[in-house]
Design a protein around this motif. Sequence first.
Motif, PDB file in Angstrom:
ATOM      1  N   ASP A  88     -14.864  19.465  12.200  1.00 33.75           N
ATOM      2  CA  ASP A  88     -14.852  20.202  13.312  1.00 33.75           C
ATOM      3  C   ASP A  88     -13.605  20.752  13.509  1.00 33.75           C
ATOM      4  N   GLY A  89     -12.510  20.772  12.049  1.00 35.68           N
ATOM      5  CA  GLY A  89     -10.977  21.749  11.962  1.00 35.68           C
ATOM      6  C   GLY A  89      -9.810  20.316  12.447  1.00 35.68           C
ATOM      7  N   LYS A  90     -10.434  19.155  13.152  1.00 33.18           N
ATOM      8  CA  LYS A  90      -9.197  18.131  13.469  1.00 33.18           C
ATOM      9  C   LYS A  90      -8.644  17.813  12.141  1.00 33.18           C
ATOM     10  N   PRO A  91      -7.173  17.722  12.729  1.00 32.40           N
ATOM     11  CA  PRO A  91      -6.163  16.809  11.528  1.00 32.40           C
ATOM     12  C   PRO A  91      -6.846  15.625  10.683  1.00 32.40           C
ATOM     13  N   PHE A  92      -6.629  14.656   9.468  1.00 32.26           N
ATOM     14  CA  PHE A  92      -6.892  14.018   9.012  1.00 32.26           C
ATOM     15  C   PHE A  92      -5.480  13.523   8.719  1.00 32.26           C
ATOM     16  N   ARG A  93      -4.772  12.425   8.942  1.00 33.30           N
ATOM     17  CA  ARG A  93      -3.384  12.390   8.577  1.00 33.30           C
ATOM     18  C   ARG A  93      -3.197  10.496   8.761  1.00 33.30           C
ATOM     19  N   ARG A  94      -3.265   9.986   7.194  1.00 37.05           N
ATOM     20  CA  ARG A  94      -3.658   8.993   7.199  1.00 37.05           C
ATOM     21  C   ARG A  94      -2.280   7.840   6.145  1.00 37.05           C
ATOM     22  N   ILE A  95      -1.821   6.695   6.688  1.00 32.37           N
ATOM     23  CA  ILE A  95      -0.811   5.938   5.614  1.00 32.37           C
ATOM     24  C   ILE A  95      -2.455   4.907   4.142  1.00 32.37           C
ATOM     25  N   VAL A  96      -1.869   4.934   4.348  1.00 31.33           N
ATOM     26  CA  VAL A  96      -2.863   4.420   2.805  1.00 31.33           C
ATOM     27  C   VAL A  96      -2.499   2.746   2.225  1.00 31.33           C
ATOM     28  N   GLY A  97      -3.318   1.809   2.870  1.00 31.80           N
ATOM     29  CA  GLY A  97      -2.875   0.439   1.897  1.00 31.80           C
ATOM     30  C   GLY A  97      -2.549  -0.171   3.519  1.00 31.80           C
ATOM     31  N   SER A  98      -2.695  -1.499   3.698  1.00 28.89           N
ATOM     32  CA  SER A  98      -2.188  -2.598   4.106  1.00 28.89           C
ATOM     33  C   SER A  98      -1.011  -2.960   4.083  1.00 28.89           C
ATOM     34  N   THR A  99      -0.505  -4.174   5.173  1.00 23.58           N
ATOM     35  CA  THR A  99       0.334  -4.188   5.107  1.00 23.58           C
ATOM     36  C   THR A  99       0.874  -5.955   4.347  1.00 23.58           C
ATOM     37  N   ASP A 100      -0.204  -6.249   3.943  1.00 28.95           N
ATOM     38  CA  ASP A 100      -0.426  -7.736   2.969  1.00 28.95           C
ATOM     39  C   ASP A 100       0.441  -7.428   1.658  1.00 28.95           C
ATOM     40  N   LYS A 101       1.593  -8.618   1.854  1.00 29.69           N
ATOM     41  CA  LYS A 101       2.861  -8.754   0.709  1.00 29.69           C
ATOM     42  C   LYS A 101       2.201  -9.629  -0.167  1.00 29.69           C
ATOM     43  N   THR A 102       0.744  -9.999   0.091  1.00 31.80           N
ATOM     44  CA  THR A 102      -0.025 -11.273  -1.124  1.00 31.80           C
ATOM     45  C   THR A 102      -0.099 -10.661  -2.487  1.00 31.80           C
ATOM     46  N   PRO A 103      -0.339 -11.680  -3.480  1.00 33.54           N
ATOM     47  CA  PRO A 103      -1.318 -10.808  -4.881  1.00 33.54           C
ATOM     48  C   PRO A 103      -1.947  -9.880  -4.308  1.00 33.54           C
ATOM     49  N   GLN A 104      -2.996 -10.816  -3.088  1.00 34.69           N
ATOM     50  CA  GLN A 104      -4.375 -10.658  -3.396  1.00 34.69           C
ATOM     51  C   GLN A 104      -4.432  -9.305  -2.650  1.00 34.69           C
ATOM     52  N   GLY A 105      -3.817  -9.046  -1.550  1.00 47.70           N
ATOM     53  CA  GLY A 105      -3.210  -8.113  -0.922  1.00 47.70           C
ATOM     54  C   GLY A 105      -3.020  -6.577  -1.701  1.00 47.70           C
ATOM     55  N   LYS A 106      -2.125  -7.365  -2.707  1.00 50.86           N
ATOM     56  CA  LYS A 106      -1.095  -5.559  -3.557  1.00 50.86           C
ATOM     57  C   LYS A 106      -2.456  -5.019  -4.525  1.00 50.86           C
ATOM     58  N   LEU A 107      -3.156  -6.268  -5.059  1.00 54.88           N
ATOM     59  CA  LEU A 107      -4.362  -5.656  -6.000  1.00 54.88           C
ATOM     60  C   LEU A 107      -5.221  -4.256  -4.997  1.00 54.88           C
ATOM     61  N   ARG A 108      -5.440  -5.083  -3.666  1.00 54.93           N
ATOM     62  CA  ARG A 108      -6.322  -5.037  -3.296  1.00 54.93           C
ATOM     63  C   ARG A 108      -6.190  -3.017  -2.547  1.00 54.93           C
ATOM     64  N   ARG A 109      -4.339  -3.288  -2.318  1.00 55.40           N
ATOM     65  CA  ARG A 109      -3.893  -2.068  -2.237  1.00 55.40           C
ATOM     66  C   ARG A 109      -3.980  -0.884  -2.983  1.00 55.40           C
ATOM     67  N   TYR A 110      -3.154  -1.344  -4.180  1.00 49.07           N
ATOM     68  CA  TYR A 110      -3.628  -0.610  -6.158  1.00 49.07           C
ATOM     69  C   TYR A 110      -5.422   0.074  -5.947  1.00 49.07           C
TER      70      TYR A 110
END
Length: 241
Positions: A88-110
């Motif tokens: 419909d022409g609406k903007p889609f601006r997003r920040i990608v990735g969680s703020t989880d600092k654990t090793p598992q969180g980093k792997l999910r972010r990558y």
Amino acid sequence: MAKPSEIEPLQWPDFLKKMATDWKPGEHWAFVVPTGGGKTTMAAGLLKTRKYVLCLDVKGGDKTLRKLGWERITKWPPTNADRQDMADGKPFRRIVGSTDKTPQGKLRRYALCKKILGDALVEGGWTILGTDAKILTHPRFGGLWEDWEELLLLARDVDVSVLTDFQRVSGQPREASDQATWLAVGYTRDVDAVNRLGEMMGRSRAEMRGAVDALGELPYGFLVVSRDPHRPIILTRAEKL
């Protein structure tokens, strides 16, 4: 010294208005500015001129990106509702990735970043900001250099624009500089660095030095260079978030 006609001082709103039309889909940006020099603030302003933006928050919880106030996503692809809004022409601006600092969180972010980098080339039309590409691509961290390199080399064909930033010229991968259509540089006294940046964008040493001298004398924070030698070098200053 660059001729006066080759330098164009612009207030920030005028600069963004100009970039809204002059920055074409598929054209890349390279920022070469020291830490704390405002490169992420400048990127944030530029990204507001784009409709479909993905900011890869490699570190998870980047303070500057948080100031954007954009929604954070931890899953891909976008929902059906998001897709309908985009249609419909609406903007889609997003920040990608969680703020989880654990090793598992980093792997999910990558893993999320890897998925997005691949899909962006298939879908086309996106603008992608990689504020910490060095972390994302380093073997010890994200290890996504091949995905990032492919994006830089092929994105132009599918109207994907990529923004990358570096603290110094030597830290800039050749692929990023070779593919950059636009270069943003903060004031520096490093003459050799200025010369290398000029060569990167097809500008003469005299032209670049004249622009840097003007940058130091005027109340502006960045000089913006296009690879097109017929375009003037722009001086501007990004407003704080």
